[in-house]
Scaffold this active site. Structure first.
Site, PDB file in Angstrom:
ATOM      1  N   TRP A   1     -11.564   3.606  24.233  1.00 33.33           N
ATOM      2  CA  TRP A   1     -12.638   2.794  23.637  1.00 33.33           C
ATOM      3  C   TRP A   1     -13.449   2.077  24.701  1.00 33.33           C
ATOM      4  O   TRP A   1     -14.677   1.959  24.580  1.00 33.33           O
ATOM      5  CB  TRP A   1     -12.054   1.818  22.619  1.00 33.33           C
ATOM      6  CG  TRP A   1     -11.134   2.521  21.675  1.00 33.33           C
ATOM      7  CD1 TRP A   1      -9.797   2.294  21.480  1.00 33.33           C
ATOM      8  CD2 TRP A   1     -11.462   3.635  20.816  1.00 33.33           C
ATOM      9  NE1 TRP A   1      -9.289   3.190  20.565  1.00 33.33           N
ATOM     10  CE2 TRP A   1     -10.270   4.018  20.145  1.00 33.33           C
ATOM     11  CE3 TRP A   1     -12.634   4.339  20.571  1.00 33.33           C
ATOM     12  CZ2 TRP A   1     -10.236   5.072  19.233  1.00 33.33           C
ATOM     13  CZ3 TRP A   1     -12.608   5.398  19.668  1.00 33.33           C
ATOM     14  CH2 TRP A   1     -11.419   5.744  19.015  1.00 33.33           C
TER      15      TRP A   1
ATOM     16  N   ASP B   1     -13.787  -6.406  22.159  1.00 30.98           N
ATOM     17  CA  ASP B   1     -13.621  -5.442  21.065  1.00 30.98           C
ATOM     18  C   ASP B   1     -12.234  -5.686  20.488  1.00 30.98           C
ATOM     19  O   ASP B   1     -11.224  -5.301  21.066  1.00 30.98           O
ATOM     20  CB  ASP B   1     -13.754  -4.018  21.607  1.00 30.98           C
ATOM     21  CG  ASP B   1     -13.462  -2.954  20.548  1.00 30.98           C
ATOM     22  OD1 ASP B   1     -13.103  -3.306  19.414  1.00 30.98           O
ATOM     23  OD2 ASP B   1     -13.583  -1.755  20.883  1.00 30.98           O
TER      24      ASP B   1
ATOM     25  N   LYS C   1      -8.941  -2.072   9.764  1.00 33.71           N
ATOM     26  CA  LYS C   1      -7.544  -2.128  10.176  1.00 33.71           C
ATOM     27  C   LYS C   1      -6.844  -3.373   9.605  1.00 33.71           C
ATOM     28  O   LYS C   1      -5.790  -3.275   9.003  1.00 33.71           O
ATOM     29  CB  LYS C   1      -7.440  -2.089  11.697  1.00 33.71           C
ATOM     30  CG  LYS C   1      -8.071  -0.823  12.282  1.00 33.71           C
ATOM     31  CD  LYS C   1      -8.059  -0.813  13.788  1.00 33.71           C
ATOM     32  CE  LYS C   1      -8.923   0.301  14.355  1.00 33.71           C
ATOM     33  NZ  LYS C   1      -8.434   1.645  14.059  1.00 33.71           N
TER      34      LYS C   1
END
Length: 359
Positions: free
Chosen positions: A101, A168, A192
């Site tokens: 990521w 993030d 999530k």
């Protein structure tokens, strides 16, 4: 109905009481005679949900009016671009690379002409640890991914820096209290720990709102646009925000993020103890000091052919989502907030029995 135990990395489990609440209101919201999916985002009914969710987020993280809360779309992938578009001022941006990521975020920043300094990386050991480093104090911004879903690593504390820290937090959002003293921008997808896919939450320090410096940044890609419109510049994902609001209330009802953190730490400890005590049958990917409380990635090192057998047999026992990410392989148990201790205990019992049978 027999519900599966959901260890998927995302979209992932949503608390059952949230789903039941939404089910009861699905066709008739609070006796109003319509579904929340059917009404205007400009209506008073929806605005109560919309702004209510923002206030719950403030309460959970203990932040005040010095931060703006935005509900956007496009997921983390769009933020990889929006962040440099809005925060870069022609100097340099510092990134710590801990896997897929952050790699993607770095590539997007470079596409936009950002001078990127990768100040730390754990690529030398397949991203199995969080590197030690220090951001400089004069970068345009400093960037980390607080938890890596694939490799199962997590920052145990937020780095300290005078540069605005961008985090993030997609895969450990609302999993623990956070020190916001360095944080300029915290963001993540809801899918999530905060609700369903389709909502991206951005928590942005107010002094950064006006930083966008290029007239070439489209209006829709400016944080300022969404701040001024209270995240209602365009039609937002209304049902996703409704479920987000319910999920935030669920976390408050549990006792807030300090209590949630204790629950998550116990779940993670249960699985890591089994891995460490398996006599080498299981091997965790992340090093001990960097282990995630959200994503437990591991292998069966002496017999990798057993890993798909593990996933298949777990499925027969009602447990889904245990196949490791394609970049790493192996097995991964994502134990987000909605996964209970009893769910983890069942997986633990299965792991012990599987090791006994095949070890």
């Amino acid at each position: 109905m027999s519900r599966k135990i959901n260890f998927s990395a995302g979209p992932s489990a949503i608390p059952l009481d949230v789903l039941e609440h939404a089910k009861a209101e699905f066709t008739d919201y609070r006796g109003e005679g319509y579904s929340i999916m059917e009404i205007s985002h400009r209506s008073k009914t929806f605005e109560e949900i919309h702004f209510g969710a923002m206030e719950k987020i403030r309460k959970l993280y203990g932040i005040g009016d010095e931060y703006e809360i935005l509900f956007l779309q496009g997921g983390a992938h769009l933020q990889f671009s929006m962040i440099p578009m809005n925060l870069y001022q022609g100097g340099r941006a510092e990134y710590a690379n801990t896997g897929v990521w952050t790699n993607k975020a770095i590539k997007e920043a470079k596409v936009l002409g950002v001078k990127v300094d990768v100040v730390a990386s754990s690529e030398d050991e397949n991203f199995s640890y969080i590197p030690e480093f220090k951001f400089s104090d004069d970068a345009d911004y400093a960037y980390i991914c607080s938890n890596n879903t694939i490799y199962g690593t997590q920052y145990k504390a937020m780095p300290k820096t005078k540069s605005p820290l961008v985090v993030d937090a997609s895969s450990d959002f609302f999993a623990r209290p956070l020190d916001f003293s360095s944080i300029g921008l915290l963001y993540g997808g809801a899918q999530k720990n905060a609700g369903p896919s389709g909502v991206t939450i951005v928590i942005l320090r107010k002094d950064l709102v006006d930083r966008v410096s290029s007239q070439n940044v489209p209006m829709f890609l400016r944080y300022k646009t969404h701040v001024e419109a209270n995240s209602l510049y365009n039609t937002p994902p209304t049902f996703g925000i409704y479920l987000l609001n319910l999920t935030m209330q669920h976390l408050l009802d549990l006792g807030g993020l300090a209590e949630v953190e204790k629950i998550n730490a116990k779940k993670a400890s249960t699985l890591y103890s089994i891995i460490d005590g398996s006599g080498g049958f299981y091997k965790g990917h992340a090093k001990a000091g960097s282990r995630s409380d959200m994503n437990v990635s591991f292998t069966i090192p002496k017999e990798h052919a057993l890993e798909p057998v593990f996933v298949e047999e777990a499925l027969k026992e009602g447990m889904i989502g245990l196949k490791g990410h394609r970049h790493l392989g192996g097995i991964r148990a994502s134990i987000y907030n909605a996964v209970s201790q009893s769910d983890v205990d069942k997986l633990g019992e299965f792991m012990r029995e599987f090791a006994r049978k095949h070890g």
